[in-house]
Write a protein that holds these residues in place. Structure first.
Motif, PDB file in Angstrom:
ATOM      1  N   GLY A  26      22.176  44.313  45.402  1.00 14.14           N
ATOM      2  CA  GLY A  26      22.028  43.330  44.340  1.00 14.14           C
ATOM      3  C   GLY A  26      22.911  43.609  43.136  1.00 14.14           C
ATOM      4  O   GLY A  26      22.787  42.960  42.103  1.00 14.14           O
ATOM      5  N   ARG A  27      23.811  44.571  43.267  1.00 14.67           N
ATOM      6  CA  ARG A  27      24.663  44.965  42.137  1.00 14.67           C
ATOM      7  C   ARG A  27      26.101  44.512  42.375  1.00 14.67           C
ATOM      8  O   ARG A  27      26.492  44.198  43.481  1.00 14.67           O
ATOM      9  N   VAL A  28      26.893  44.520  41.306  1.00 17.99           N
ATOM     10  CA  VAL A  28      28.307  44.166  41.384  1.00 17.99           C
ATOM     11  C   VAL A  28      29.117  45.364  40.896  1.00 17.99           C
ATOM     12  O   VAL A  28      28.887  45.881  39.810  1.00 17.99           O
ATOM     13  N   ARG A  29      30.040  45.815  41.728  1.00 18.80           N
ATOM     14  CA  ARG A  29      30.942  46.912  41.340  1.00 18.80           C
ATOM     15  C   ARG A  29      32.305  46.303  41.059  1.00 18.80           C
ATOM     16  O   ARG A  29      32.825  45.533  41.857  1.00 18.80           O
ATOM     17  N   LEU A  30      32.880  46.642  39.915  1.00 20.23           N
ATOM     18  CA  LEU A  30      34.200  46.149  39.542  1.00 20.23           C
ATOM     19  C   LEU A  30      35.227  47.254  39.761  1.00 20.23           C
ATOM     20  O   LEU A  30      35.039  48.375  39.301  1.00 20.23           O
ATOM     21  N   ALA A  31      36.312  46.904  40.452  1.00 20.29           N
ATOM     22  CA  ALA A  31      37.433  47.820  40.659  1.00 20.29           C
ATOM     23  C   ALA A  31      38.608  47.255  39.877  1.00 20.29           C
ATOM     24  O   ALA A  31      39.286  46.333  40.353  1.00 20.29           O
ATOM     25  N   PRO A  32      38.850  47.743  38.663  1.00 19.50           N
ATOM     26  CA  PRO A  32      39.917  47.209  37.825  1.00 19.50           C
ATOM     27  C   PRO A  32      41.284  47.304  38.505  1.00 19.50           C
ATOM     28  O   PRO A  32      41.549  48.224  39.267  1.00 19.50           O
ATOM     29  N   LEU A  33      42.144  46.344  38.202  1.00 18.84           N
ATOM     30  CA  LEU A  33      43.478  46.348  38.785  1.00 18.84           C
ATOM     31  C   LEU A  33      44.347  47.431  38.173  1.00 18.84           C
ATOM     32  O   LEU A  33      45.301  47.883  38.791  1.00 18.84           O
ATOM     33  N   TYR A  34      44.044  47.847  36.941  1.00 19.31           N
ATOM     34  CA  TYR A  34      44.828  48.901  36.300  1.00 19.31           C
ATOM     35  C   TYR A  34      44.025  49.556  35.179  1.00 19.31           C
ATOM     36  O   TYR A  34      43.138  48.948  34.607  1.00 19.31           O
ATOM     37  N   GLY A  35      44.313  50.808  34.913  1.00 17.22           N
ATOM     38  CA  GLY A  35      43.868  51.462  33.701  1.00 17.22           C
ATOM     39  C   GLY A  35      42.457  52.002  33.591  1.00 17.22           C
ATOM     40  O   GLY A  35      42.155  52.683  32.636  1.00 17.22           O
ATOM     41  N   ARG A  36      41.578  51.736  34.517  1.00 16.44           N
ATOM     42  CA  ARG A  36      40.201  52.218  34.384  1.00 16.44           C
ATOM     43  C   ARG A  36      39.662  52.621  35.751  1.00 16.44           C
ATOM     44  O   ARG A  36      40.170  52.192  36.771  1.00 16.44           O
ATOM     45  N   LYS A  37      38.584  53.375  35.724  1.00 17.60           N
ATOM     46  CA  LYS A  37      37.861  53.678  36.960  1.00 17.60           C
ATOM     47  C   LYS A  37      36.912  52.525  37.253  1.00 17.60           C
ATOM     48  O   LYS A  37      36.550  51.763  36.369  1.00 17.60           O
ATOM     49  N   SER A  38      36.485  52.424  38.496  1.00 21.22           N
ATOM     50  CA  SER A  38      35.545  51.360  38.853  1.00 21.22           C
ATOM     51  C   SER A  38      34.199  51.609  38.180  1.00 21.22           C
ATOM     52  O   SER A  38      33.866  52.735  37.808  1.00 21.22           O
TER      53      SER A  38
END
Length: 67
Positions: A26-38
Motif C-alpha cells: 500500500g506504499r509508494v517508493r520514489l526512485a529519483p532520476l537524479y541527485g537523491r536516494k529513493s
C-alpha cells in the motif's frame, strides 16, 4: 492512480522531485532520476503523474515495430 514506473512529480523538502514510482503493497517508493536516494512517499506529497498515459499510448503504437 500511480502505477509502477510512472514518472511522478513530488514535493520533497520544499523542492519538486521527478522520480519513477513503484507501488510496494500500500506504499509508494520514489526512485529519483537524479541527485537523491529513493524514498517512501506519502500520498500528500505526490503532485501528479507526468507520462503514464502517454507511455501506454506510445507502447501500443510501436508494439512489434522494433522486432
Amino acid at each position: 492512480m500511480i502505477d509502477n514506473e510512472d514518472l511522478t512529480v513530488a514535493k520533497v523538502e520544499g523542492e519538486h522531485l521527478l522520480a519513477r514510482a513503484w507501488r510496494i503493497g500500500g506504499r509508494v517508493r520514489l526512485a529519483p532520476l537524479y541527485g537523491r536516494k529513493s524514498l517512501f512517499a506519502r500520498e500528500e506529497i505526490l503532485l501528479g503523474v507526468v507520462v503514464s498515459q502517454a507511455r501506454q499510448y506510445v507502447e501500443s503504437i510501436y508494439s512489434g515495430f522494433f522486432e
